[in-house]
Design an enzyme around this catalytic site. Structure first.
Site, PDB file in Angstrom:
ATOM      1  N   GLY A 267      -7.374   4.234  28.579  1.00 26.63           N
ATOM      2  CA  GLY A 267      -7.587   2.800  28.705  1.00 26.63           C
ATOM      3  C   GLY A 267      -9.018   2.425  29.034  1.00 26.63           C
ATOM      4  O   GLY A 267      -9.865   3.259  29.361  1.00 26.63           O
ATOM      5  N   HIS A 268      -9.261   1.128  28.995  1.00 30.77           N
ATOM      6  CA  HIS A 268     -10.592   0.547  29.178  1.00 30.77           C
ATOM      7  C   HIS A 268     -11.230   0.926  30.510  1.00 30.77           C
ATOM      8  O   HIS A 268     -10.565   1.035  31.530  1.00 30.77           O
ATOM      9  CB  HIS A 268     -10.513  -0.976  29.080  1.00 30.77           C
ATOM     10  N   ASP A 269     -12.516   1.150  30.478  1.00 25.88           N
ATOM     11  CA  ASP A 269     -13.346   1.372  31.672  1.00 25.88           C
ATOM     12  C   ASP A 269     -12.973   2.632  32.449  1.00 25.88           C
ATOM     13  O   ASP A 269     -13.421   2.806  33.583  1.00 25.88           O
ATOM     14  CB  ASP A 269     -13.286   0.161  32.616  1.00 25.88           C
ATOM     15  N   THR A 270     -12.171   3.494  31.863  1.00 22.03           N
ATOM     16  CA  THR A 270     -11.859   4.763  32.515  1.00 22.03           C
ATOM     17  C   THR A 270     -13.049   5.706  32.370  1.00 22.03           C
ATOM     18  O   THR A 270     -13.699   5.751  31.321  1.00 22.03           O
ATOM     19  CB  THR A 270     -10.592   5.377  31.906  1.00 22.03           C
TER      20      THR A 270
ATOM     21  N   ALA B 150      -9.568   1.549  34.024  1.00 28.89           N
ATOM     22  CA  ALA B 150     -10.403   1.651  35.230  1.00 28.89           C
ATOM     23  C   ALA B 150      -9.996   2.804  36.135  1.00 28.89           C
ATOM     24  O   ALA B 150     -10.056   2.703  37.359  1.00 28.89           O
ATOM     25  CB  ALA B 150     -10.369   0.327  36.000  1.00 28.89           C
TER      26      ALA B 150
END
Length: 322
Positions: A220-223, A240
């Protein structure tokens, strides 16, 4: 997201129709989410619950729907709809520009890299040297691929974040938060077939050097994934998350959002992780616990029918004294 060059706050205030309070002569260097902000960044907040967190964060400038106290040197941009203001800023400084070519004119492919048929490379994609990108891979705008990277067929790098603003006072409750971040894949990473790695909402999703990812993995995003990690098939990681170096996730492990997995942790197959885990340990189960503890717990669970029968026998006075 970093702006191509610093932007005057007065210019941003005009764009979003905001009242500027505080350091009115400052320049913003980018816009970011609260967990990613740096000095010079804009951040937006539209709920009193998060006012203090945003104001005390590293962000220099806060787009907010109510004037409140703030530290010297910072500035508020006061507007009724901070979320709508965020959308305007992204639209202005990183607008959607569709590329209809399989390889955009602004994409860069390094020396010795092989890009096979039907690979799509979006605007401003950068691929390093000696990579192999197999057929039907999609790498979307602004994503960066390091050197000696292998990406198998059907993988999508840089899809939009699964991230929505919810308000029940409008007919469509969930409104898309436009993604303007990137995916950054470091050197010697291998990514299997059919994987999906989402771009950051405003920052970067990062895969560290030497990490190996099996088929059908979602990140997922910003991981941010560390160096030399190993992810088996059908692992799912929410947004995240911080995964430190040398972590192993076996098949079908699911990891919830905004948590940290410590260096060298091993999480056995089909485990669910709802909260942060220390490094250097082996985990199993849902919720994931240290494997030795979980195995003992399962052994006791198997004995429940036997224990229940004994309790019933005791209550009826028919206990076998043997």
């Amino acid at each position: 997201m970093k702006f191509e060059q610093p932007v005057a706050l007065k210019e941003i205030a005009r764009l979003i129709n905001a009242r500027l309070v505080g350091n009115t002569e400052a320049y913003a260097t980018g816009i970011n989410e609260i967990h990613m902000v740096e000095e010079g960044d804009l951040v937006f907040v539209d709920h009193p619950k998060y006012y203090e967190t945003c104001i005390k964060s590293a962000a220099s400038f806060i787009i907010i729907n109510k004037e409140t106290d703030f530290p010297e040197g910072k500035a508020l941009l006061v507007t009724d709809e901070p979320f709508e203001a965020y959308l305007k800023i992204v639209e202005q400084y990183r607008p959607f520009k569709p590329s209809m070519d399989l390889v955009a004119a602004s994409a860069v492919v390094g020396e010795g890299s092989v890009v096979m048929p039907n690979v799509y490379l979006g605007n401003n994609v950068v691929i390093g040297k000696n990579c192999v990108i197999y057929p039907n891979v999609t790498i979307l705008d602004h994503c960066v691929i390091g050197d000696y990277v292998i990406i198998q067929s059907g993988t999508v790098i840089g899809g939009d974040a699964f991230y929505y603003n919810k308000k029940t006072n409008r007919e469509i409750h969930y409104k898309k938060m436009t993604s303007c971040g990137r995916v950054v894949i470091k050197d010697f990473v291998e990514i299997g077939a059919g994987c999906t790695i989402d771009r950051g909402v405003t920052g970067d999703t990062v895969i560290g050097e030497g990490t190996k990812i099996d088929n059908q993995v979602h990140i997922g995003h910003d991981t941010v994934v560390g160096r030399n990690c190993l992810f088996a098939a059908q692992v799912g990681i929410a947004g995240a998350v911080v995964i430190e170096d040398e972590v192993i996730l076996w098949g079908q492990v699911g990891i919830s959002k905004t948590l940290t997995i410590g260096k060298g942790a091993v999480i056995n197959a089909q485990s669910g992780v709802p909260s942060s885990l220390d490094g250097g340990k082996i985990y199993f189960g849902t919720p994931a616990l240290e494997a030795r503890t979980k195995v003992k717990e399962l052994a006791w669970i198997k004995r429940i029918p036997e224990m229940w029968d004994k309790l019933k026998a005791l209550s009826s006075g028919t206990v076998n004294e043997k």
